[in-house]
Design an enzyme around this catalytic site. Sequence first.
Site, short mmCIF file in Angstrom:
data_model
loop_
_atom_site.label_atom_id
_atom_site.label_comp_id
_atom_site.label_asym_id
_atom_site.label_seq_id
_atom_site.Cartn_x
_atom_site.Cartn_y
_atom_site.Cartn_z
CG HIS A 136 0.28 -4.18 7.69
ND1 HIS A 136 0.52 -3.29 8.71
CD2 HIS A 136 -0.72 -5.00 8.13
CE1 HIS A 136 -0.30 -3.56 9.74
NE2 HIS A 136 -1.04 -4.59 9.40
CG ASP A 150 1.42 -0.40 3.47
OD1 ASP A 150 1.32 -1.44 4.15
OD2 ASP A 150 1.69 0.70 3.98
CG HIS A 162 3.01 -1.82 12.93
ND1 HIS A 162 2.47 -0.57 12.97
CD2 HIS A 162 2.64 -2.36 11.74
CE1 HIS A 162 1.81 -0.34 11.84
NE2 HIS A 162 1.89 -1.42 11.09
CG HIS A 189 4.97 4.30 6.00
ND1 HIS A 189 3.93 4.55 6.85
CD2 HIS A 189 4.72 3.10 5.42
CE1 HIS A 189 3.08 3.54 6.81
NE2 HIS A 189 3.52 2.65 5.94
#
Length: 313
Positions: A65, A67, A143, A272
């Site tokens: 991902h 980020d 995830h 996070h």
Amino acid sequence: MELYFLGTGAGMPSKERNVTSIILNLLAERNTYWMFDCGEGTQHQVLRSPVRVSKLEKVFITHLHGDHLYGLPGLLSSRSYQGGETPLTVYGPKGTEQFVRTAMEISQSHLIYEIIVHEFDAKEETILLEDEQFQVSIAPLVHRIESYGYRIAEKPQKGRLQVERLKELGITSGPLFGKLKQGLDVSLEDGTLLKAEQYIGPAYPGRVVTILGDTQPCENSGKLARGANVLVHESTFAEQKKQLAVKYDHSTAMDAARTAKEAGVETLILTHISSRYQKEDADLLVQEAQQIHQDTYLARDHWSFQVPRRKGK
């Protein structure tokens, strides 16, 4: 061994938090840094930190991902301009190499060092790398895309040389100290035999740090965290947003605390953090976690945590 948090936000940068990147400072152990994830803007965060990119040895990516990944091409390019000449290894799930090579080729970036990319596709807890100092294990998490956690286990440390006892015997020789520290017995000029084992203190257990990528609570989180000195766990939401955590395959602060408690973790660090929790609102996360696991900290950008040594037996 120290953890330094370059970015502690989730999804996108906010005024208070940049997106994810963590440094494991191993200057004392091997004169290098290891980086875990490299979100957008990480090299800007490095400029405001004591970290020297030229000493970056390894980069570990938890998942692909943006980020956690978008800052990597810029960081790799800047490393050349900042004196980084030694090879750098990037570890990550399948797709990591394509991302790195494509970015470097299309931008025609010229690097003065070698990049080695090591991809993995583990279905269970697996040893990723091992040397005389550390063993790094990985395991898949739960995830929306393939995501992994890392368990960094330091090998047991030799006991310290009991210098004061030797000085009481009138021994001050540096070379003799060196031999004894290496475990070699030494004969003095008068024939006295000094056995190394009698002048070396008890061994120290190695430290264990677990750093997880984005995940719902899952069995492998606990396996990677078992008995760890420190667990770094995502804490995207407070408990009142549990439905969002489940929907987007994330964890709440209390989820992280339950994992830490069940795994026998000494210290839990929450990171996070969703941008909805700004300033004092983020304190709610650590307050919720501490209801389950008291020794819990909330990471903030440019905050560090010294990983303590365990006492020898």
